[in-house]
Scaffold this motif. Structure first.
Motif, PDB file in Angstrom:
ATOM      1  N   SER A  37       0.803  -1.219   0.000  1.00 47.36           N
ATOM      2  CA  SER A  37       0.000   0.000   0.000  1.00 47.36           C
ATOM      3  C   SER A  37       0.838   1.271   0.000  1.00 47.36           C
ATOM      4  N   ARG A  38       2.159   1.147  -0.013  1.00 52.44           N
ATOM      5  CA  ARG A  38       3.011   2.323   0.102  1.00 52.44           C
ATOM      6  C   ARG A  38       4.042   2.421  -1.025  1.00 52.44           C
ATOM      7  N   CYS A  39       3.737   1.855  -2.173  1.00 57.98           N
ATOM      8  CA  CYS A  39       4.706   1.877  -3.274  1.00 57.98           C
ATOM      9  C   CYS A  39       4.231   2.690  -4.469  1.00 57.98           C
ATOM     10  N   GLY A  40       3.067   3.338  -4.368  1.00 57.37           N
ATOM     11  CA  GLY A  40       2.598   4.208  -5.434  1.00 57.37           C
ATOM     12  C   GLY A  40       1.469   3.665  -6.272  1.00 57.37           C
ATOM     13  N   ASP A  41       1.014   2.470  -5.995  1.00 53.73           N
ATOM     14  CA  ASP A  41      -0.057   1.848  -6.770  1.00 53.73           C
ATOM     15  C   ASP A  41      -1.409   2.451  -6.395  1.00 53.73           C
ATOM     16  N   ASP A  42      -2.393   2.262  -7.270  1.00 55.26           N
ATOM     17  CA  ASP A  42      -3.767   2.689  -7.034  1.00 55.26           C
ATOM     18  C   ASP A  42      -4.315   1.939  -5.814  1.00 55.26           C
ATOM     19  N   PRO A  43      -4.768   2.654  -4.768  1.00 56.90           N
ATOM     20  CA  PRO A  43      -5.275   1.973  -3.572  1.00 56.90           C
ATOM     21  C   PRO A  43      -6.419   1.011  -3.855  1.00 56.90           C
ATOM     22  N   ALA A  44      -7.260   1.330  -4.843  1.00 58.77           N
ATOM     23  CA  ALA A  44      -8.369   0.429  -5.169  1.00 58.77           C
ATOM     24  C   ALA A  44      -7.845  -0.898  -5.717  1.00 58.77           C
ATOM     25  N   CYS A  45      -6.781  -0.844  -6.497  1.00 57.55           N
ATOM     26  CA  CYS A  45      -6.176  -2.075  -7.019  1.00 57.55           C
ATOM     27  C   CYS A  45      -5.559  -2.895  -5.889  1.00 57.55           C
ATOM     28  N   VAL A  46      -4.884  -2.217  -4.989  1.00 62.42           N
ATOM     29  CA  VAL A  46      -4.276  -2.912  -3.854  1.00 62.42           C
ATOM     30  C   VAL A  46      -5.354  -3.593  -3.012  1.00 62.42           C
ATOM     31  N   ALA A  47      -6.452  -2.899  -2.783  1.00 60.95           N
ATOM     32  CA  ALA A  47      -7.542  -3.472  -1.991  1.00 60.95           C
ATOM     33  C   ALA A  47      -8.113  -4.722  -2.655  1.00 60.95           C
TER      34      ALA A  47
END
Length: 251
Positions: A36-46
């Motif tokens: 969650s802290r590498c720059g990716d879209d939070p929705a994708c991470v979720a």
């Protein structure tokens, strides 16, 4: 999605080391980025996290620390809302190992070359993030000692599973850092590949056996992240911009 690990529940624990395929993230985080802290879209991470937890038939109420390359260990010993909230707050303040004795509370730590270690005791577990700083600080051994105390067992009862990381053949460091590791752990940390290749896994095994783990119960059969970027994320091989695979465990 591919999961490396043991779903046969040793000690009542299900755990896995994830790979990078099977998710929804786009390049350069493609595809099962769980960080969650590498720059990716939070929705994708979720969505990626939901898929990984579903694959393990785990609850969605994660405990996830803010990893700081230190040696702080947080204990999760109650599922009561106030206690669990306090443990999460401690983890978010900065920690690199979580010890859990509570059923139904999954723990997730993220990696992209550093060493994931899952420690299993009867009815309890720990998930550890061990980069070179944490390895020098013996965080895996510290987590094992805390786990033994929380599980009311001996360290000889603990099994350790080392996940995918930058192997010695792919991990060249400065002469000064290598010398520091040799002073701490002996020449077992130095591979013959080059003059300055460091074996973090060997240092971790050394630290764990010194606190009582049986070497036969320390398992490391995972490939190197650096030379297998089709399967894993590698900060070193991908120029510092990439997703994160994870170690996940729960009772």
């Amino acid at each position: 999605m591919t999961l490396l690990g043991d779903t046969s529940r040793p000690g009542g624990v299900t755990f896995a080391f994830t790979e990078r395929t099977g998710g929804v993230s786009k390049a350069p985080y493609a595809s099962l980025n769980l960080g969650s802290r590498c720059g990716d879209d939070p929705a994708c991470v979720a969505e990626n996290r939901a898929r990984a937890l579903a694959a393990l038939d785990a609850e969605k109420s994660l405990v996830e620390p803010r990893q700081v390359h230190g040696d702080h260990v947080v204990v999760v010993d109650s599922s009561a809302p106030e206690a669990l909230a306090a443990a999460r707050a401690q983890a978010q303040a900065g920690a690199d190992a979580i010890v859990c004795t509570v059923p139904g509370v999954p723990v997730l730590l993220c990696f992209a070359d550093c060493v994931p270690v899952v420690l299993i005791a009867p009815g309890a577990f720990a998930v550890v993030h061990s980069g070179w700083r944490g390895t020098l600080a013996r965080i895996s051994a510290k987590a094992a000692a805390v786990l033994a105390e929380e599980a009311a067992c001996e360290t000889t009862d603990i099994c350790a599973y080392v996940g995918p990381h930058a192997s010695a053949a792919d991990y060249e460091v400065s002469a000064e850092l290598l010398a520091t590791f040799e002073d701490e752990f002996g020449t077992i940390v130095h591979t013959a590949e080059t003059e300055r290749n460091l074996d973090l896994s060997a240092a971790i095994r050394c630290a764990l056996t010194r606190v009582g783990l049986d070497s036969a119960r320390i398992l490391d059969a995972c490939p190197s992240t650096v030379s297998n970027t089709d399967r894993f994320y590698s900060y070193r091989a991908e120029g510092g911009i990439c997703g994160r695979h994870a170690a996940i465990a729960y009772l």
